[in-house]
Write a protein that holds these residues in place. Structure first.
Motif, short mmCIF file in Angstrom:
data_model
loop_
_atom_site.label_atom_id
_atom_site.label_comp_id
_atom_site.label_asym_id
_atom_site.label_seq_id
_atom_site.Cartn_x
_atom_site.Cartn_y
_atom_site.Cartn_z
N GLN A 100 -82.84 10.10 5.67
CA GLN A 100 -83.72 10.46 4.56
C GLN A 100 -85.01 9.65 4.67
OE1 GLN A 100 -82.77 12.81 2.33
NE2 GLN A 100 -80.80 13.05 3.37
N HIS A 101 -86.01 10.05 3.88
CA HIS A 101 -87.28 9.32 3.90
C HIS A 101 -87.05 7.84 3.59
CE1 HIS A 101 -89.42 12.99 4.32
NE2 HIS A 101 -89.07 13.45 3.14
N THR A 102 -87.51 7.01 4.49
CA THR A 102 -87.35 5.56 4.34
C THR A 102 -88.73 4.92 4.30
OG1 THR A 102 -85.32 5.71 5.63
CG2 THR A 102 -86.27 3.51 5.32
N ALA A 201 -84.42 4.89 -4.53
CA ALA A 201 -83.68 3.63 -4.60
C ALA A 201 -84.44 2.59 -3.81
CB ALA A 201 -82.28 3.79 -4.02
N ALA A 202 -84.56 1.38 -4.37
CA ALA A 202 -85.33 0.35 -3.69
C ALA A 202 -84.73 -1.02 -3.91
CB ALA A 202 -86.77 0.35 -4.18
N VAL A 223 -85.60 7.79 -0.38
CA VAL A 223 -85.61 8.88 -1.35
C VAL A 223 -84.52 9.86 -0.94
CG1 VAL A 223 -86.95 10.73 -2.37
CG2 VAL A 223 -88.07 8.61 -1.71
N VAL A 224 -83.54 10.06 -1.82
CA VAL A 224 -82.39 10.91 -1.47
C VAL A 224 -82.19 11.96 -2.55
CG1 VAL A 224 -81.27 8.97 -0.29
CG2 VAL A 224 -80.71 9.46 -2.67
N GLN A 230 -73.60 10.14 0.08
CA GLN A 230 -73.44 8.73 0.45
C GLN A 230 -74.08 7.80 -0.58
OE1 GLN A 230 -73.97 7.95 4.81
NE2 GLN A 230 -74.97 9.95 4.77
N ARG A 231 -74.28 8.32 -1.79
CA ARG A 231 -75.00 7.58 -2.82
C ARG A 231 -74.51 6.14 -2.99
NH1 ARG A 231 -77.94 9.60 -7.69
NH2 ARG A 231 -78.12 7.83 -9.09
N ALA A 232 -73.20 5.96 -2.95
CA ALA A 232 -72.62 4.63 -3.19
C ALA A 232 -73.02 3.64 -2.10
CB ALA A 232 -71.10 4.72 -3.26
N ALA A 233 -73.37 4.16 -0.93
CA ALA A 233 -73.68 3.26 0.19
C ALA A 233 -75.15 2.87 0.24
CB ALA A 233 -73.29 3.94 1.51
#
Lengths: 256, 256
Positions: A100-102, A201-202, A223-224, A230-233
């Motif tokens: 995903q965009h990193t 998430a940051a 950005v997911v 894999q949200r928890a990870a």
DNA sequence: CACTGGATTCTCAGGCAGTGAGAATTATTC
DNA sequence: GAATAATTCTCACTGCCTGAGAATCCAGTG
């Protein structure tokens, strides 16, 4: 022949350079003069002077663009570049895991400045969103860095941005509550702030691994999709990258 | 109070910015004044003006470094950046296959300018060699681009660099012979030019996939050990990356 | 707390770098 | 080859920039 506008050569040069961005890579001198509000004759003189130094480039079709020398000056020793260089392997890792965009960003002049962005390898749109600015309090990359600033910096920000102080967030309420929560948990995760259906998430990157007054010097974020499997990870992986980067930055103050 | 040195504000600003590089990221104002040969009082005035614009930064310890704004200006629309962005995936591929130093460079002002360099992931030394310059005729990245320039450019280069014209290469003889060979074969491979025991291999990136007057706009190269086991694969892989990049660059002249 | 050395800012008259409208010249188009 | 746009040149004028020196701020240090 009075110079009605009281701006110096340097002001004008900066205005000229600022006239270019990702959408407007090249301009005619006439357009440039118009946009920057500089008399045509003067614009020509400045452009030719800057072109001679390779700060600007004249293309065969007569239009003007930024030159190599400008990039060279910045790339040789800008803190953004060395940060980016150090961070690249860790960003790569995050990108490889989630696809995903990193992003890597810093705070500058009370705004978030994106230093590097890795898009999904397959994604068509790779238009350099690098060097983009955005308001601190609207993105998790910003909040997470603001939360870990010295108190007076935070106060200053609220003073300068009254609307930020009134900001409320879906899950955590007021911005002060939100910042406190970030300081407690060590990360920020916001749903649907950028676009509906996406989550930002940051985590902060600290100036030192352990110590009394840790300050965020950067942020790593992804950005997911909101329903990312894999949200928890996400947070653990970002944390690992952040710590790796902090470690990479720390022991190398000067190589000489 | 005559200005003995006849240089303009802009000259001085450029000298100031040029004073910083990868080894000297921050300087005291006194040093800066000395290096750039600017009177101390004037240096202070210029520095404070530039700091106000975030072209320079004042660190807590009083030293000066390049500011974010400079990088931002360059990063937003420099041709080097968009080239780099487009090339990144292909460089990644090359790097993933050989795990050796992989570079992207262009010609600028009769020199080779390194735009991006991916080091072996494991290698400790990752000091940004990006934005380094080197003479065209001493590296394969340079030769391979020079070979595919319009004739008058090549002539100009020989005029300006008399010693280049006398250059001889171990395997191919004179430089004109070498350039002709490169044009025939489409690549350059030089043993032991940079360091003993290493081989530099480079291919040009063309402005157009097929056409009458192809010109090299960049070069992709790797540096490998002389006895590299995958030596035979190096050129084919570089060729593929080059063609991929050319294709990526071609269909997107302007997104507007 | 005075002393000291360095860093940083301020002062100020004077000169020249930069200015910009307009003319002149050179490309480009029809 | 006229018409139009792009680009450079001309040239008084002026106010930005200059830079030595004085003044101020800021750690240490004894």
């Amino acid at each position: 022949m009075t110079t009605s506008s009281g701006d110096t050569v340097l002001d004008r040069v900066l205005r000229i350079l600022s006239a270019f961005d990702a959408r407007r890579r090249q301009l005619s001198v006439a357009d440039l003069a118009h946009v920057t509000d500089i008399p045509l004759a003067t614009a020509y003189r400045l452009v030719s002077k800057l072109s001679a130094e390779d700060i600007l480039t004249r293309y065969p079709d007569g239009t003007i663009g930024l030159g190599m020398r400008l990039w060279e000056l910045a790339a040789r020793s800008s803190p953004a570049v060395s940060l980016r260089t150090a961070a690249m392997p860790f960003l790569d890792d995050v990108q490889a895991i989630f696809r995903q965009h990193t992003q890597l960003s810093v705070l500058d002049d009370n705004e978030v400045l994106v230093v590097e962005r890795l898009s999904s390898r397959n994604s068509v749109v790779n238009q350099a969103t690098v060097a983009t600015r955005m308001p601190i309090h609207t993105v998790s990359m910003g909040l997470v860095q603001l939360a870990f600033q010295p108190p007076h910096v935070i106060d200053d920000y609220f003073l300068a941005h009254a609307n930020a102080a009134k900001m409320t967030y879906p899950s955590s309420g007021s911005i002060t509550t939100t910042l406190a929560q970030i300081r407690r948990e060590g990360f920020s995760m916001l749903d649907g702030m950028l676009d509906d259906g996406t989550t930002g998430a940051a985590v902060p990157v600290f100036n030192t691994l352990r110590g009394k007054n840790r300050t965020a010097i950067a942020a790593i974020s992804v950005v997911v999709p909101e329903d990312f499997e894999q949200r928890a990870a996400v947070i653990p992986v970002l944390m690992a990258a952040s710590r790796g980067l902090a470690r990479a930055l720390h022991p190398v103050p000067e190589t000489e």
